[in-house]
Every structure is written in structure tokens, then in C-alpha cells.
Enzyme design. Sequence first.
Site, PDB file in Angstrom:
ATOM      1  N   HIS A 193       1.520   4.548  -2.801  1.00  0.00           N
ATOM      2  CA  HIS A 193       1.684   5.998  -2.679  1.00  0.00           C
ATOM      3  C   HIS A 193       2.919   6.472  -3.439  1.00  0.00           C
ATOM      4  O   HIS A 193       2.910   7.550  -4.050  1.00  0.00           O
ATOM      5  CB  HIS A 193       1.797   6.391  -1.207  1.00  0.00           C
ATOM      6  CG  HIS A 193       0.507   6.312  -0.457  1.00  0.00           C
ATOM      7  ND1 HIS A 193      -0.658   6.913  -0.916  1.00  0.00           N
ATOM      8  CD2 HIS A 193       0.188   5.710   0.718  1.00  0.00           C
ATOM      9  CE1 HIS A 193      -1.631   6.694  -0.038  1.00  0.00           C
ATOM     10  NE2 HIS A 193      -1.146   5.953   0.944  1.00  0.00           N
ATOM     11  N   HIS A 234       0.833  -1.201   0.000  1.00  0.00           N
ATOM     12  CA  HIS A 234       0.000   0.000   0.000  1.00  0.00           C
ATOM     13  C   HIS A 234       0.872   1.257   0.000  1.00  0.00           C
ATOM     14  O   HIS A 234       0.598   2.213  -0.750  1.00  0.00           O
ATOM     15  CB  HIS A 234      -0.907   0.001   1.229  1.00  0.00           C
ATOM     16  CG  HIS A 234      -1.696   1.265   1.400  1.00  0.00           C
ATOM     17  ND1 HIS A 234      -2.910   1.477   0.792  1.00  0.00           N
ATOM     18  CD2 HIS A 234      -1.433   2.393   2.119  1.00  0.00           C
ATOM     19  CE1 HIS A 234      -3.363   2.678   1.119  1.00  0.00           C
ATOM     20  NE2 HIS A 234      -2.480   3.253   1.927  1.00  0.00           N
ATOM     21  N   GLU A 235       1.913   1.277   0.814  1.00  0.00           N
ATOM     22  CA  GLU A 235       2.798   2.440   0.842  1.00  0.00           C
ATOM     23  C   GLU A 235       3.553   2.573  -0.474  1.00  0.00           C
ATOM     24  O   GLU A 235       3.826   3.696  -0.922  1.00  0.00           O
ATOM     25  CB  GLU A 235       3.778   2.331   2.014  1.00  0.00           C
ATOM     26  CG  GLU A 235       3.108   2.271   3.386  1.00  0.00           C
ATOM     27  CD  GLU A 235       2.101   3.395   3.602  1.00  0.00           C
ATOM     28  OE1 GLU A 235       2.304   4.498   3.058  1.00  0.00           O
ATOM     29  OE2 GLU A 235       1.102   3.171   4.320  1.00  0.00           O
ATOM     30  N   HIS A 270       3.069   9.170  -6.461  1.00  0.00           N
ATOM     31  CA  HIS A 270       3.996  10.302  -6.486  1.00  0.00           C
ATOM     32  C   HIS A 270       4.778  10.327  -7.790  1.00  0.00           C
ATOM     33  O   HIS A 270       4.972  11.394  -8.393  1.00  0.00           O
ATOM     34  CB  HIS A 270       4.946  10.208  -5.292  1.00  0.00           C
ATOM     35  CG  HIS A 270       5.893  11.364  -5.189  1.00  0.00           C
ATOM     36  ND1 HIS A 270       7.203  11.213  -4.769  1.00  0.00           N
ATOM     37  CD2 HIS A 270       5.728  12.686  -5.451  1.00  0.00           C
ATOM     38  CE1 HIS A 270       7.791  12.390  -4.771  1.00  0.00           C
ATOM     39  NE2 HIS A 270       6.934  13.293  -5.181  1.00  0.00           N
TER      40      HIS A 270
END
Length: 230
Positions: free
Chosen positions: A103, A99-100, A107
Amino acid sequence: MFFYDWTYILVIIGALLSMLAQAKVNSTFNRYSRIGSRSGMTGAEAAGKLLNSAGIGGIAIRRVPGHLTDNYNPGTSVLNLSDSTIGSTSIAAIGVAAHECGHAMQHAEQYGPLVLRSVLVPATSFGQKIAWPLIIAGLLIRGDFARILLFAGIIAFSLAVLFSLITLPVEFNASNRAVKALRATGMMNEEELVGVKKVLTAAALTYVAGFAAAVLSLLRILLLANRRNN
């Protein structure tokens, strides 16, 4: 009027929603943290592989203290994994790490809602600091200046509500990217992905609850302001 009134029920409902959501994510994470992944990779190893597969370089993976304190910092290009994630080989840990990574992918692609949320961070942070002092002052004193203070406080608080709203598509999109990446790399089979989806869905509910709590608090402020003006 401000300290003792029925509108506190709105705050209580928001707090209960947040508590229930947090309890759900903790129980779901704990359940799947006891199930090892087929790959045997740790959260850190899985994150590194997913970032490489996505062609994203220059991302540092670091340990951050705490439980489920995982986050990606776009300002420093650092993917922080918590104690419960970075060295664990469980389905839950890899799901959170993925999940991170989602991100980080956002980005890299300059995903619209993430860009907008980043732009709002300074204004939202400032608004959170001044909102309640302005609102309390506007409710307690009299005159036209009080109305100006109250209006300014409501606007400042509304920034936090807007930030919570924009956070929702950011988090859901990161989870969708995580599942797709885990499937595409073959890191997890479909049975394991069921567990990942449950963990990430439970985590997403905390943001939904946070938004609901913010809206209820804003509603309370508007009710108090209307009562004050009348």
C-alpha cells in the site's frame, strides 16, 4: 413490511459470507504464524527493508493494538503493524507486513484505484451515517417526499458499495506487490512464498465477502423500495 420480510435472507447470506471469510483468514494466518521465516526477520524489520528497497522514505512503522489490525495510513505516512505482526518472525507476519508495504508503494506511485478510494473516503463516511436513517424514513412515511428520502438513502448507501468495489483492486494489487518485493529482495524463497500467497489470498477474500455483503444489502433495499413504490 420493513422489519419482517423474506429479504432478510439476503442480509443473512452476506453475514455468513463475511463470517466464513474471516474464519478462513484467521485459520490460515494461525497456521503460517507457527512457521518461522528463513531470514529470521520480524515483521517490522521486513517492512523496513522492503520500504528501503523500494526507495520509499519517511514512513514511520508503529505498533497498533489488536490481531490483524495492520494498515497503512497514506494521510500520515504511517505503517501500522499489529501485535501479531510487528515482532513476529513468522511467514504469516512478514507476508502481512509486506502487504502493507504494498500500500505504501501504491501511495508513492499514486496508484489510480488507491487515489480514487482516498477521494471517496469523506463522501463514503458521510453516506454511511445518513443512508439508513433516510432509507427507513422513506420506507415508513408516505407521499412524494418519502420517495425523495428513499432515493437519497439508496444513493448514499451505493457510495459504500462503490467504495467496497474499488477496494478490491487496491488490496489485490498490494498483495501482488508484496510477493514480488519479497522475491526480488531474496527475503523469502519460493516455498515460503507459497505460504505468503495463501495468507494474503485468504485476507483478500474478506474484502470480496464484504463487497458481496454490501451488494446483497443494496439489492434488499432496492427490493423494499420497489415494494414500497408499488
